[in-house]
Design a protein around this motif. Structure first.
Motif, PDB file in Angstrom:
ATOM      1  N   ARG A   1       1.485  -1.443  -0.248  1.00  0.00           N
ATOM      2  CA  ARG A   1       0.042  -0.061   0.049  1.00  0.00           C
ATOM      3  C   ARG A   1       0.588   1.239  -0.016  1.00  0.00           C
ATOM      4  NH1 ARG A   1      -1.898   0.129   4.646  1.00  0.00           N
ATOM      5  NH2 ARG A   1      -2.378  -2.081   5.259  1.00  0.00           N
ATOM      6  N   THR A   2       2.202   0.994   0.474  1.00  0.00           N
ATOM      7  CA  THR A   2       2.864   2.249   0.702  1.00  0.00           C
ATOM      8  C   THR A   2       4.003   2.046  -0.401  1.00  0.00           C
ATOM      9  OG1 THR A   2       4.371   0.906   2.785  1.00  0.00           O
ATOM     10  CG2 THR A   2       2.585   2.459   3.361  1.00  0.00           C
ATOM     11  N   ARG A   3       4.043   1.360  -1.357  1.00  0.00           N
ATOM     12  CA  ARG A   3       5.161   1.427  -2.570  1.00  0.00           C
ATOM     13  C   ARG A   3       4.729   1.284  -3.673  1.00  0.00           C
ATOM     14  NH1 ARG A   3       9.681  -1.010   0.855  1.00  0.00           N
ATOM     15  NH2 ARG A   3      11.173   0.078  -0.426  1.00  0.00           N
ATOM     16  N   LYS A   4       5.918   1.781  -4.766  1.00  0.00           N
ATOM     17  CA  LYS A   4       5.066   1.403  -6.235  1.00  0.00           C
ATOM     18  C   LYS A   4       6.172   0.255  -6.295  1.00  0.00           C
ATOM     19  CE  LYS A   4       4.673   6.229  -7.655  1.00  0.00           C
ATOM     20  NZ  LYS A   4       5.740   7.288  -7.950  1.00  0.00           N
ATOM     21  N   PRO A   5       5.004  -0.019  -7.185  1.00  0.00           N
ATOM     22  CA  PRO A   5       5.974  -1.721  -7.894  1.00  0.00           C
ATOM     23  C   PRO A   5       7.517  -1.629  -7.746  1.00  0.00           C
ATOM     24  CG  PRO A   5       3.216  -1.511  -8.735  1.00  0.00           C
ATOM     25  CD  PRO A   5       4.161  -0.475  -8.165  1.00  0.00           C
ATOM     26  N   SER A   6       7.607  -0.788  -8.462  1.00  0.00           N
ATOM     27  CA  SER A   6       9.058  -0.815  -9.080  1.00  0.00           C
ATOM     28  C   SER A   6      10.074  -0.033  -8.178  1.00  0.00           C
ATOM     29  CB  SER A   6       9.724  -0.229 -10.327  1.00  0.00           C
ATOM     30  OG  SER A   6       8.866   1.485  -9.911  1.00  0.00           O
ATOM     31  N   GLU A   7       9.556  -0.125  -6.705  1.00  0.00           N
ATOM     32  CA  GLU A   7      10.415   0.547  -5.730  1.00  0.00           C
ATOM     33  C   GLU A   7      10.608  -0.378  -4.338  1.00  0.00           C
ATOM     34  OE1 GLU A   7       8.505   5.134  -5.082  1.00  0.00           O
ATOM     35  OE2 GLU A   7       7.752   3.595  -3.604  1.00  0.00           O
ATOM     36  N   VAL A   8      10.483  -1.483  -5.133  1.00  0.00           N
ATOM     37  CA  VAL A   8      10.605  -2.716  -3.926  1.00  0.00           C
ATOM     38  C   VAL A   8      12.147  -3.050  -4.351  1.00  0.00           C
ATOM     39  CG1 VAL A   8       7.589  -2.985  -2.980  1.00  0.00           C
ATOM     40  CG2 VAL A   8       8.873  -3.983  -4.663  1.00  0.00           C
ATOM     41  N   SER A   9      13.193  -3.645  -3.590  1.00  0.00           N
ATOM     42  CA  SER A   9      14.277  -3.679  -3.594  1.00  0.00           C
ATOM     43  C   SER A   9      13.527  -5.249  -4.239  1.00  0.00           C
ATOM     44  CB  SER A   9      14.540  -4.293  -2.468  1.00  0.00           C
ATOM     45  OG  SER A   9      14.372  -5.356  -1.522  1.00  0.00           O
ATOM     46  N   TRP A  10      12.820  -6.296  -4.472  1.00  0.00           N
ATOM     47  CA  TRP A  10      13.237  -7.311  -5.319  1.00  0.00           C
ATOM     48  C   TRP A  10      12.329  -7.024  -6.972  1.00  0.00           C
ATOM     49  CZ3 TRP A  10      10.492  -6.355  -1.177  1.00  0.00           C
ATOM     50  CH2 TRP A  10       8.804  -6.035  -1.064  1.00  0.00           C
ATOM     51  N   TYR A  11      11.888  -6.004  -7.174  1.00  0.00           N
ATOM     52  CA  TYR A  11      11.479  -5.488  -8.504  1.00  0.00           C
ATOM     53  C   TYR A  11      12.826  -5.890  -9.425  1.00  0.00           C
ATOM     54  CZ  TYR A  11       9.428  -2.578 -12.509  1.00  0.00           C
ATOM     55  OH  TYR A  11       9.594  -2.487 -13.760  1.00  0.00           O
ATOM     56  N   ARG A  12      11.859  -6.869 -10.762  1.00  0.00           N
ATOM     57  CA  ARG A  12      12.884  -6.640 -11.756  1.00  0.00           C
ATOM     58  C   ARG A  12      11.481  -6.526 -12.777  1.00  0.00           C
ATOM     59  NH1 ARG A  12      17.984  -8.581 -11.911  1.00  0.00           N
ATOM     60  NH2 ARG A  12      17.500  -9.247 -13.970  1.00  0.00           N
ATOM     61  N   PRO A  13      12.220  -5.870 -13.858  1.00  0.00           N
ATOM     62  CA  PRO A  13      10.933  -6.058 -15.352  1.00  0.00           C
ATOM     63  C   PRO A  13      10.313  -6.996 -15.477  1.00  0.00           C
ATOM     64  CG  PRO A  13      12.782  -3.868 -15.225  1.00  0.00           C
ATOM     65  CD  PRO A  13      13.117  -5.045 -14.649  1.00  0.00           C
ATOM     66  N   HIS A  14      11.206  -7.857 -15.483  1.00  0.00           N
ATOM     67  CA  HIS A  14      10.782  -9.044 -15.808  1.00  0.00           C
ATOM     68  C   HIS A  14      11.502 -10.067 -15.236  1.00  0.00           C
ATOM     69  CE1 HIS A  14       8.529  -7.489 -19.413  1.00  0.00           C
ATOM     70  NE2 HIS A  14       9.986  -7.036 -19.529  1.00  0.00           N
ATOM     71  N   LEU A  15      11.069 -11.286 -14.937  1.00  0.00           N
ATOM     72  CA  LEU A  15      11.865 -12.560 -13.957  1.00  0.00           C
ATOM     73  C   LEU A  15      12.276 -12.805 -14.731  1.00  0.00           C
ATOM     74  CD1 LEU A  15       9.543 -12.906 -11.338  1.00  0.00           C
ATOM     75  CD2 LEU A  15      11.342 -10.918 -11.462  1.00  0.00           C
ATOM     76  N   GLU A  16      13.735 -12.675 -15.609  1.00  0.00           N
ATOM     77  CA  GLU A  16      14.141 -13.668 -16.764  1.00  0.00           C
ATOM     78  C   GLU A  16      14.623 -15.111 -16.560  1.00  0.00           C
ATOM     79  OE1 GLU A  16      15.428 -10.794 -15.760  1.00  0.00           O
ATOM     80  OE2 GLU A  16      15.374  -9.702 -16.899  1.00  0.00           O
TER      81      GLU A  16
END
Ligand SMILES: C[S@@+](CC[C@H](N)C(=O)[O-])C[C@H]1O[C@@H](n2cnc3c(N)ncnc32)[C@H](O)[C@@H]1O
Length: 208
Positions: free
Chosen positions: A12-27
């Protein structure tokens, strides 16, 4: 704070691309799932999928039976909204992977990136392994990615357990046949590097 409240608050408090585990694609995940499930009818579950784009990428590749499970209703709502009409082609499950009432032998592929390592209690890990053994078809595949031995000791303010490939496979026991593992150096949105280990194994078939 209980885990559901913790994770829902994160989303609720972080945008999807702000979390440390974010990758645009999980290659790495996409590649391993492609090896485990060449057929597009395969039933694939992403446990603790959060807001990851893996579900989008699986739909684009034509997979017709994709399920995402997560503790956080907010994460699932964000992923559904991102997908728009395509969200209707996905089964969305909100619950705890260690207690969810999975149908027996439903899935060909069980995928988990960065969930198992939060289970610091051995009983919770044993429950997780029982769940995977129940939910995945004999001969199906389990792909689990955790922080590696040189990865962080915490994520999202929570303690984690770090694994090398042998330790991770060891958690699953003889009912899961080790096929391969991968190491990934994940660059977080803030620019730091996190070591992940992916374990790829096959659920043993019962002896005839
Ligand atoms: C670090 S995030 C990883 C999200 C996603 N797999 C990815 O790679 O982007 C961990 C995710 O696991 C979910 N989670 C944590 N514990 C869980 C549990 N016991 N059952 C189901 N989901 C859980 C959290 O809500 C969160 O979405």
């Amino acid at each position: 704070m209980d885990p559901k409240a913790h994770w829902d608050n994160v989303y609720r408090t972080r945008k999807p691309s702000e979390v440390s585990w974010y990758r645009p694609h999980l290659e790495v995940s996409i590649e391993l799932i492609g090896e485990a499930a060449p057929g597009r009818d395969a039933h694939i579950i992403d446990v603790g999928g959060g807001e990851a784009t893996l579900v989008d990428d699986l739909l684009v590749r034509g997979y017709r039976n994709v399920t995402v499970l997560d503790l956080s209703p907010t994460a699932l709502a964000v992923a559904r909204e991102r997908l728009g009409a395509a969200a209707g082609r996905v089964a969305w499950l909100c619950g705890d992977v260690t207690t969810f009432a999975f149908a027996e032998h439903r899935y060909d592929v069980w995928h988990d990136r960065a969930v198992f390592h939060f289970l610091t209690d051995p009983q919770a890990r044993a429950a997780y392994v029982r769940q995977a053994a129940r939910a995945v078809k004999p001969g199906g595949h389990v792909i689990v990615a955790t922080f590696g031995p040189e990865g962080p000791t915490k994520c999202s303010g929570l303690e984690v357990v770090r694994y090398d490939a042998a330790m991770l496979h060891g958690e699953f026991g003889p009912g899961f046949l080790r096929e391969q593992h991968r190491t990934e150096l994940h660059r977080t949105p803030a620019g730091s590097i996190q070591q992940f280990v992916y374990c790829y194994c096959k659920v043993a078939q019962p002896r005839a």
